[in-house]
Write a protein that holds these residues in place. Structure first.
Motif, mmCIF file in Angstrom:
data_model
loop_
_atom_site.group_PDB
_atom_site.id
_atom_site.type_symbol
_atom_site.label_atom_id
_atom_site.label_comp_id
_atom_site.label_asym_id
_atom_site.label_seq_id
_atom_site.Cartn_x
_atom_site.Cartn_y
_atom_site.Cartn_z
ATOM 1 N N SER A 71 45.212 -14.883 17.680
ATOM 2 C CA SER A 71 45.759 -13.592 18.656
ATOM 3 C C SER A 71 47.018 -13.639 19.853
ATOM 4 O O SER A 71 47.421 -12.834 20.058
ATOM 5 C CB SER A 71 44.302 -13.021 18.760
ATOM 6 N N ASP A 72 46.967 -14.775 20.116
ATOM 7 C CA ASP A 72 46.952 -14.928 21.673
ATOM 8 C C ASP A 72 48.925 -15.487 20.979
ATOM 9 O O ASP A 72 49.842 -15.308 22.028
ATOM 10 C CB ASP A 72 47.249 -16.268 22.077
ATOM 11 N N VAL A 73 48.863 -16.188 20.066
ATOM 12 C CA VAL A 73 50.371 -15.834 19.688
ATOM 13 C C VAL A 73 51.766 -14.838 19.533
ATOM 14 O O VAL A 73 52.012 -14.573 20.086
ATOM 15 C CB VAL A 73 51.043 -17.381 18.456
ATOM 16 N N THR A 144 56.567 -11.551 27.904
ATOM 17 C CA THR A 144 55.090 -12.099 29.048
ATOM 18 C C THR A 144 54.457 -10.777 29.333
ATOM 19 O O THR A 144 54.298 -9.625 28.657
ATOM 20 C CB THR A 144 55.986 -12.656 30.187
ATOM 21 N N ARG A 145 53.474 -11.493 30.272
ATOM 22 C CA ARG A 145 52.898 -10.118 30.926
ATOM 23 C C ARG A 145 53.347 -9.747 32.267
ATOM 24 O O ARG A 145 53.125 -8.403 33.346
ATOM 25 C CB ARG A 145 51.572 -10.857 32.012
ATOM 26 N N SER A 146 54.330 -10.016 33.182
ATOM 27 C CA SER A 146 55.474 -9.744 34.144
ATOM 28 C C SER A 146 56.850 -8.651 34.178
ATOM 29 O O SER A 146 57.166 -8.080 34.939
ATOM 30 C CB SER A 146 55.727 -11.165 34.675
ATOM 31 N N LEU A 206 50.203 -8.685 26.028
ATOM 32 C CA LEU A 206 49.015 -9.187 25.687
ATOM 33 C C LEU A 206 48.024 -9.342 25.036
ATOM 34 O O LEU A 206 48.034 -8.040 24.573
ATOM 35 C CB LEU A 206 48.431 -9.429 27.548
ATOM 36 N N ASP A 207 46.727 -10.496 24.452
ATOM 37 C CA ASP A 207 45.898 -9.482 23.312
ATOM 38 C C ASP A 207 44.431 -9.052 24.530
ATOM 39 O O ASP A 207 43.922 -9.578 25.392
ATOM 40 C CB ASP A 207 45.412 -10.921 22.534
ATOM 41 N N VAL A 208 43.923 -8.147 23.452
ATOM 42 C CA VAL A 208 42.584 -7.929 24.538
ATOM 43 C C VAL A 208 41.209 -8.890 24.735
ATOM 44 O O VAL A 208 40.473 -8.636 23.485
ATOM 45 C CB VAL A 208 41.962 -6.221 24.380
#
Ligand SMILES: [Mg+2]
Length: 308
Positions: A71-73, A144-146, A206-208
């Motif tokens: 999931s993170d990948v 990314t998150r940014s 992102l994954d929750v």
């Protein structure tokens, strides 16, 4: 105790290694042929910290250990390629537990389309699992998150609130709704959707894992934006609604604040024709980083009460 190669051989049996695996189990390390930058992530699951044997069958633990890493990948916009699995357990652990764990890990690798290319085995006081996953960005930049920008729309893909509803059921000593409990034990990761979102132009993703509000807070902070969710755009699944009613809590609270579902949440440029399976749930605005619900500040410390 079985040997490392025996364990990994048993887990990998029946799995078809993807064609990007140059060298798999049996040497000092595996060799992968990736076409872009590699994405690498790892997670540890410890008995009685991350799972309880009486609540999670061994098969579910094996599946979850693989699922949360892949999931993170996915959340980076990469194509999951391979995983390595390390397992430590007490010497007196029932062999059936280990075999079921193996079967679960194998099943989830199959679902995720990843190759299991190595691992390790040890004894320890409690069961400990460590999985590392590797993904291939295939020439694209990581999501990314940014990167979220004011004006972007916010969308989710996957289940929300199911795992938290399942946990509430287990904590009350019940075993149904079974699909909620199953989701608590093993998340249904929307495999393949990380790449789909990246190709659709996702600006942040992102994954929750900790709950939608908490995790979107990471995107808000990293991107320096406000994320405003519209509760009118969320559907509360029937099972979640039933658990909510039984526990006297609002269903939307499970959806917005419940963790462990491993849905994907992402920002896309305004006007993006969202891929199938993605649902628009809010928008990105300019301002000091915050997550708003229907325009109002959400105070995380108040948790469920906010929705009561
Ligand atoms: Mg994550």
């Amino acid at each position: 105790m079985t040997g490392e190669f025996e364990l990994i051989d048993r887990i990998t049996r029946g799995l078809v290694a993807r064609d990007d695996v140059v060298l798999s189990v049996g040497d000092d390390a595996a060799v992968l042929a990736l076409s872009g930058h590699a994405v690498v992530t790892t997670d540890v699951l410890i008995e009685n910290v991350h799972f309880k044997r009486q609540w999670s069958p061994a098969r579910a633990v094996g599946r979850k250990a693989v699922a949360v890493n892949v999931s993170d990948v996915e959340a980076m916009g990469a194509r999951p390629s391979a995983v390595v699995v390390a397992l430590a357990f007490p010497k007196d652990l029932d062999q059936a537990w280990v075999e079921e764990f193996e079967a679960g890990a194998r099943e989830e690798c199959d679902r995720a389309g990843v190759s299991l290319v190595g691992g390790d085995l040890s004894s320890s006081a409690v069961i400990a699992v460590c999985v590392t996953a590797i993904g291939d960005l295939g020439g694209r930049a990581a999501v990314t998150r940014s990167g979220a920008l004011p004006g972007d729309l916010v969308a989710v893909c996957g289940r929300l609130g199911w795992a938290a509803a399942g946990l509430a059921v287990l904590q009350r000593g019940f075993g149904s709704p079974k699909d909620m409990v199953a989701e608590q034990q093993t998340p249904t990761v929307p495999y393949g959707q990380g790449v789909v979102a990246s190709r659709a132009g996702a600006t942040a993703m992102l994954d929750v894992s900790d709950g939608l509000l908490a995790d979107l807070g990471h995107i808000a902070d990293s991107s320096g934006v406000v994320i405003d969710l519209d509760t009118g755009l969320f559907a509360v699944p029937d099972g979640v609604a039933r658990v909510a009613a039984a526990t006297g809590k609002p269903g939307i609270g499970f959806v917005l604040a419940g963790g462990e579902d491993h849905a994907l949440a992402a920002a896309f440029p305004a006007g993006t024709d969202l891929p199938e399976g993605w649902v628009r749930v809010g928008e990105v605005k300019a301002g000091d980083p915050a997550v708003l619900v229907d325009g109002h500040a959400f105070d995380g410390s108040r948790g469920w009460d906010h929705f009561a």
